[in-house]
Scaffold this motif. Structure first.
Motif, PDB file in Angstrom:
ATOM      1  N   ILE A  20      -8.798   4.202 -58.772  1.00  0.00           N
ATOM      2  CA  ILE A  20      -9.311   5.282 -58.551  1.00  0.00           C
ATOM      3  C   ILE A  20      -9.264   5.336 -56.614  1.00  0.00           C
ATOM      4  CG2 ILE A  20     -10.864   5.602 -60.139  1.00  0.00           C
ATOM      5  CD1 ILE A  20     -13.114   4.197 -58.691  1.00  0.00           C
ATOM      6  N   ASP A  21      -8.761   4.535 -56.043  1.00  0.00           N
ATOM      7  CA  ASP A  21      -8.818   4.301 -54.538  1.00  0.00           C
ATOM      8  C   ASP A  21      -7.720   3.113 -54.175  1.00  0.00           C
ATOM      9  OD1 ASP A  21      -9.041   5.287 -52.069  1.00  0.00           O
ATOM     10  OD2 ASP A  21     -10.806   3.784 -51.512  1.00  0.00           O
ATOM     11  N   ALA A  22      -7.121   3.305 -53.167  1.00  0.00           N
ATOM     12  CA  ALA A  22      -6.303   2.376 -52.633  1.00  0.00           C
ATOM     13  C   ALA A  22      -6.554   2.531 -50.911  1.00  0.00           C
ATOM     14  CB  ALA A  22      -4.807   2.368 -52.992  1.00  0.00           C
ATOM     15  N   GLN A  23      -6.812   1.052 -50.333  1.00  0.00           N
ATOM     16  CA  GLN A  23      -6.618   0.903 -49.102  1.00  0.00           C
ATOM     17  C   GLN A  23      -5.357  -0.110 -48.789  1.00  0.00           C
ATOM     18  OE1 GLN A  23     -10.794  -0.202 -48.328  1.00  0.00           O
ATOM     19  NE2 GLN A  23     -11.462   1.588 -49.332  1.00  0.00           N
ATOM     20  N   SER A  24      -5.500  -0.495 -47.550  1.00  0.00           N
ATOM     21  CA  SER A  24      -4.355  -1.571 -47.044  1.00  0.00           C
ATOM     22  C   SER A  24      -4.387  -3.002 -48.007  1.00  0.00           C
ATOM     23  CB  SER A  24      -4.087  -1.686 -45.683  1.00  0.00           C
ATOM     24  OG  SER A  24      -5.348  -2.645 -45.276  1.00  0.00           O
ATOM     25  N   LYS A  25      -5.646  -3.431 -48.191  1.00  0.00           N
ATOM     26  CA  LYS A  25      -5.608  -4.512 -48.789  1.00  0.00           C
ATOM     27  C   LYS A  25      -6.685  -4.445 -49.962  1.00  0.00           C
ATOM     28  CE  LYS A  25      -5.367  -7.444 -44.545  1.00  0.00           C
ATOM     29  NZ  LYS A  25      -6.030  -8.398 -43.675  1.00  0.00           N
ATOM     30  N   ILE A  26      -7.021  -3.400 -50.443  1.00  0.00           N
ATOM     31  CA  ILE A  26      -8.242  -3.263 -51.238  1.00  0.00           C
ATOM     32  C   ILE A  26      -7.929  -2.291 -52.499  1.00  0.00           C
ATOM     33  CG2 ILE A  26     -10.637  -2.766 -51.811  1.00  0.00           C
ATOM     34  CD1 ILE A  26     -10.184  -5.359 -50.288  1.00  0.00           C
ATOM     35  N   LEU A  27      -8.081  -2.400 -53.654  1.00  0.00           N
ATOM     36  CA  LEU A  27      -7.891  -1.549 -54.637  1.00  0.00           C
ATOM     37  C   LEU A  27      -9.282  -1.163 -55.194  1.00  0.00           C
ATOM     38  CD1 LEU A  27      -4.749  -2.275 -57.024  1.00  0.00           C
ATOM     39  CD2 LEU A  27      -5.298  -0.358 -55.241  1.00  0.00           C
ATOM     40  N   SER A  56       1.701  -4.649 -51.435  1.00  0.00           N
ATOM     41  CA  SER A  56       3.138  -4.551 -51.630  1.00  0.00           C
ATOM     42  C   SER A  56       3.488  -3.099 -52.468  1.00  0.00           C
ATOM     43  CB  SER A  56       3.976  -5.399 -52.195  1.00  0.00           C
ATOM     44  OG  SER A  56       3.573  -5.752 -53.468  1.00  0.00           O
ATOM     45  N   PRO A  57       4.581  -2.485 -52.358  1.00  0.00           N
ATOM     46  CA  PRO A  57       4.916  -1.473 -53.242  1.00  0.00           C
ATOM     47  C   PRO A  57       4.888  -1.702 -54.680  1.00  0.00           C
ATOM     48  CG  PRO A  57       6.354  -1.253 -51.196  1.00  0.00           C
ATOM     49  CD  PRO A  57       5.471  -2.680 -51.227  1.00  0.00           C
ATOM     50  N   GLU A  58       5.529  -3.180 -54.999  1.00  0.00           N
ATOM     51  CA  GLU A  58       5.707  -3.679 -56.153  1.00  0.00           C
ATOM     52  C   GLU A  58       4.258  -3.799 -56.922  1.00  0.00           C
ATOM     53  OE1 GLU A  58       9.048  -4.874 -53.664  1.00  0.00           O
ATOM     54  OE2 GLU A  58       6.885  -5.455 -53.386  1.00  0.00           O
ATOM     55  N   TRP A  59       3.346  -4.186 -56.181  1.00  0.00           N
ATOM     56  CA  TRP A  59       1.963  -4.087 -56.601  1.00  0.00           C
ATOM     57  C   TRP A  59       1.293  -2.782 -57.110  1.00  0.00           C
ATOM     58  CZ3 TRP A  59      -1.190  -6.549 -59.571  1.00  0.00           C
ATOM     59  CH2 TRP A  59      -2.505  -6.330 -59.504  1.00  0.00           C
ATOM     60  N   PHE A  60       1.590  -1.751 -56.277  1.00  0.00           N
ATOM     61  CA  PHE A  60       1.093  -0.570 -56.554  1.00  0.00           C
ATOM     62  C   PHE A  60       1.746   0.115 -57.639  1.00  0.00           C
ATOM     63  CE2 PHE A  60       0.253   0.257 -51.548  1.00  0.00           C
ATOM     64  CZ  PHE A  60      -0.891   0.093 -51.898  1.00  0.00           C
ATOM     65  N   ARG A  61       3.087  -0.218 -57.997  1.00  0.00           N
ATOM     66  CA  ARG A  61       3.549   0.071 -59.189  1.00  0.00           C
ATOM     67  C   ARG A  61       3.168  -0.511 -60.265  1.00  0.00           C
ATOM     68  NH1 ARG A  61       8.042   0.208 -55.845  1.00  0.00           N
ATOM     69  NH2 ARG A  61       8.893  -1.837 -56.383  1.00  0.00           N
ATOM     70  N   PHE A 115      -1.639  -4.274 -68.936  1.00  0.00           N
ATOM     71  CA  PHE A 115      -0.947  -3.220 -68.194  1.00  0.00           C
ATOM     72  C   PHE A 115      -0.087  -3.539 -66.980  1.00  0.00           C
ATOM     73  CE2 PHE A 115      -4.702  -2.478 -65.529  1.00  0.00           C
ATOM     74  CZ  PHE A 115      -4.121  -2.253 -64.427  1.00  0.00           C
ATOM     75  N   ILE A 116      -0.499  -4.770 -66.286  1.00  0.00           N
ATOM     76  CA  ILE A 116       0.181  -5.309 -65.299  1.00  0.00           C
ATOM     77  C   ILE A 116       1.561  -5.732 -65.656  1.00  0.00           C
ATOM     78  CG2 ILE A 116      -1.522  -5.160 -63.570  1.00  0.00           C
ATOM     79  CD1 ILE A 116      -1.469  -8.218 -63.289  1.00  0.00           C
ATOM     80  N   THR A 117       1.576  -6.817 -66.770  1.00  0.00           N
ATOM     81  CA  THR A 117       2.481  -7.288 -67.390  1.00  0.00           C
ATOM     82  C   THR A 117       3.438  -6.342 -67.809  1.00  0.00           C
ATOM     83  OG1 THR A 117       1.082  -9.330 -67.950  1.00  0.00           O
ATOM     84  CG2 THR A 117       3.226  -8.954 -69.053  1.00  0.00           C
ATOM     85  N   GLU A 118       3.025  -5.326 -68.572  1.00  0.00           N
ATOM     86  CA  GLU A 118       3.610  -4.176 -69.128  1.00  0.00           C
ATOM     87  C   GLU A 118       4.608  -3.486 -67.784  1.00  0.00           C
ATOM     88  OE1 GLU A 118       2.615   0.293 -70.130  1.00  0.00           O
ATOM     89  OE2 GLU A 118       1.813  -1.417 -71.328  1.00  0.00           O
ATOM     90  N   LEU A 119       4.191  -3.614 -66.825  1.00  0.00           N
ATOM     91  CA  LEU A 119       4.667  -2.921 -65.521  1.00  0.00           C
ATOM     92  C   LEU A 119       5.760  -3.859 -64.702  1.00  0.00           C
ATOM     93  CD1 LEU A 119       2.333  -0.059 -64.692  1.00  0.00           C
ATOM     94  CD2 LEU A 119       4.508   0.015 -65.836  1.00  0.00           C
ATOM     95  N   GLY A 120       5.721  -5.016 -65.410  1.00  0.00           N
ATOM     96  CA  GLY A 120       6.540  -6.215 -64.580  1.00  0.00           C
ATOM     97  C   GLY A 120       5.823  -7.039 -63.464  1.00  0.00           C
ATOM     98  N   PHE A 121       4.463  -6.918 -63.550  1.00  0.00           N
ATOM     99  CA  PHE A 121       3.678  -7.929 -62.622  1.00  0.00           C
ATOM    100  C   PHE A 121       3.019  -9.054 -63.374  1.00  0.00           C
ATOM    101  CE2 PHE A 121       1.763  -8.931 -58.493  1.00  0.00           C
ATOM    102  CZ  PHE A 121       2.689  -8.728 -57.761  1.00  0.00           C
TER     103      PHE A 121
END
Length: 141
Positions: free
Chosen positions: A87-94, A129-134, A43-49
């Protein structure tokens, strides 16, 4: 502190093969981690990461903690579906959740992860980063 506005549910299917089995003829506990990782990479490869982007940017995910719960046995040649969602995101942690369902749509396994966003050069956790969130399918408010 980031707040998830929307989180995409990723689905990945695979067939349980002979190389997934242990001497008890069921999926080896370590193999669960391998097939769950396979679904995450897809899934992360599918979304460009994917790996190429991680190597280029020098930033990517690192697992800090995982909790697996084995609920129902997976069987040889059974088609399974892995669902993955943040299910949750923090500044450095998912916080990420994965579920494996068998061909009868029964929940067989759950996995809860704490992931950090890691700088490969400084070898430290960094702000996501925003790219990682995407790439993990989340929109942040």
């Amino acid at each position: 502190m980031p707040k998830i506005k929307n989180a995409k549910l990723f689905k990945y299917e695979l067939t349980i093969k002979e190389n997934h089995l242990d001497s008890f003829a069921h999926v080896n506990n370590a193999v669960y981690l391998q097939i769950l990782e396979e679904a995450r990479w897809e899934f992360i490869t599918e979304l460009g990461f994917g790996l190429e982007e991680i190597q280029k940017s020098g930033k990517g995910p690192v697992i800090l903690e995982v909790n697996l719960k084995f609920i129902k046995e997976l069987k040889l040649r059974e088609k399974v579906r892995i669902e993955t969602q943040c299910i949750d995101a923090q500044s450095k942690i998912l916080h990420l959740e994965q579920k494996i369902f068998n061909s009868k749509n029964e929940l067989c396994t759950t996995a809860h992860y704490i992931l950090g966003y890691f700088d490969l050069n400084t070898r430290k956790l960094i702000h996501q980063s925003p790219e990682w969130f995407r790439a993990v399918g989340i929109e942040i408010e």
